[in-house]
Design a protein around this motif. Structure first.
Motif, PDB file in Angstrom:
ATOM      1  N   ASP A  58      80.000  45.586 -12.576  1.00  0.00           N
ATOM      2  CA  ASP A  58      80.602  46.225 -13.744  1.00  0.00           C
ATOM      3  C   ASP A  58      79.781  46.249 -14.955  1.00  0.00           C
ATOM      4  OD1 ASP A  58      83.045  46.293 -12.237  1.00  0.00           O
ATOM      5  OD2 ASP A  58      83.585  44.333 -12.924  1.00  0.00           O
ATOM      6  N   LEU A 119      86.144  54.266 -14.051  1.00  0.00           N
ATOM      7  CA  LEU A 119      85.767  53.555 -12.739  1.00  0.00           C
ATOM      8  C   LEU A 119      85.593  51.992 -13.331  1.00  0.00           C
ATOM      9  CD1 LEU A 119      84.899  52.943 -10.064  1.00  0.00           C
ATOM     10  CD2 LEU A 119      82.450  53.460 -10.481  1.00  0.00           C
ATOM     11  N   LEU A 122      89.210  50.747 -14.524  1.00  0.00           N
ATOM     12  CA  LEU A 122      90.032  50.461 -13.324  1.00  0.00           C
ATOM     13  C   LEU A 122      89.751  49.418 -12.325  1.00  0.00           C
ATOM     14  CD1 LEU A 122      91.107  54.228 -12.565  1.00  0.00           C
ATOM     15  CD2 LEU A 122      92.539  52.488 -13.661  1.00  0.00           C
ATOM     16  N   ARG A 123      88.419  49.268 -12.263  1.00  0.00           N
ATOM     17  CA  ARG A 123      87.893  48.216 -11.718  1.00  0.00           C
ATOM     18  C   ARG A 123      88.244  46.771 -11.919  1.00  0.00           C
ATOM     19  NH1 ARG A 123      83.228  47.506  -8.002  1.00  0.00           N
ATOM     20  NH2 ARG A 123      82.603  45.952  -9.164  1.00  0.00           N
ATOM     21  N   LEU A 126      92.256  46.435 -11.976  1.00  0.00           N
ATOM     22  CA  LEU A 126      92.756  46.625 -10.490  1.00  0.00           C
ATOM     23  C   LEU A 126      92.101  45.370  -9.775  1.00  0.00           C
ATOM     24  CD1 LEU A 126      93.562  50.382 -10.236  1.00  0.00           C
ATOM     25  CD2 LEU A 126      95.149  48.469 -10.683  1.00  0.00           C
ATOM     26  N   ALA A 131      90.990  51.391  -7.389  1.00  0.00           N
ATOM     27  CA  ALA A 131      90.273  52.042  -8.458  1.00  0.00           C
ATOM     28  C   ALA A 131      89.430  53.183  -8.213  1.00  0.00           C
ATOM     29  CB  ALA A 131      89.119  50.964  -9.137  1.00  0.00           C
TER      30      ALA A 131
END
Length: 167
Positions: A58, A119, A122-123, A126, A131
């Motif tokens: 991330d 991305l 949503l990573r 979720l 994602a």
């Protein structure tokens, strides 16, 4: 053989460039505002307490997103600099052409920035593979709205033009 288009306007190349420059500026105002807001939020993320908790993947997505965001800002602000530096040199048609190219590059980079930011968000939100699928769906939607529809309109217009010139 390309057929010259008669768009019904009686304007010199300089008048056309002036009109096109005004239209381009309006488009850039919309895009620049959104990019600047997005980029501002991206810059603030690293200073949030939870940033330290992000997984390595991330953090990498975040760095890529910031680089894409800054590249997008550069491309969409570039036409202003280009115009200012060339102003008064009787190069308006060339300025408009290069500014339009930078704007298209900026839109492609904005596409990448939006997908990368989605991305990352949503990573984190979720924590699963959904994602990636959601980002893919949104990327497809962006591509259709920003590129496919306009290119389809051009192709359709070219077909109609070819049909009418054959008659």
């Amino acid at each position: 053989m390309a057929v010259a288009r008669d768009d019904g306007r009686q304007e010199s190349p300089e008048e056309r460039a002036d009109r096109q420059w005004g239209e381009l500026l309006q488009e850039l105002r919309v895009a620049q505002t959104g990019v600047q807001i997005l980029f501002g939020f991206l810059l603030a993320v690293v200073f949030q307490p939870r940033f330290a908790e992000l997984a390595e993947a991330d953090r990498t997505i975040y760095v890529v997103t910031v680089i894409l965001g800054s590249s997008t800002a550069a491309a969409l602000i570039g036409p202003v600099s280009y115009h200012r530096l060339l102003s008064g040199r009787r190069m308006k048609p060339q300025t408009v052409a290069w500014a339009a190219r930078l704007t298209i590059l900026g839109l492609v980079l904005l596409f990448c920035t939006m997908c990368s930011a989605l991305l990352l968000i949503l990573r984190v939100a979720l924590h699963n593979q959904l994602a990636l699928w959601l980002v893919a769906g949104m990327a497809l939607w962006f591509a259709v709205c920003w590129f496919v529809f306009p290119l389809w309109a051009i192709a359709r217009d070219n077909r109609q033009e070819a049909t009418s010139s054959e008659s």
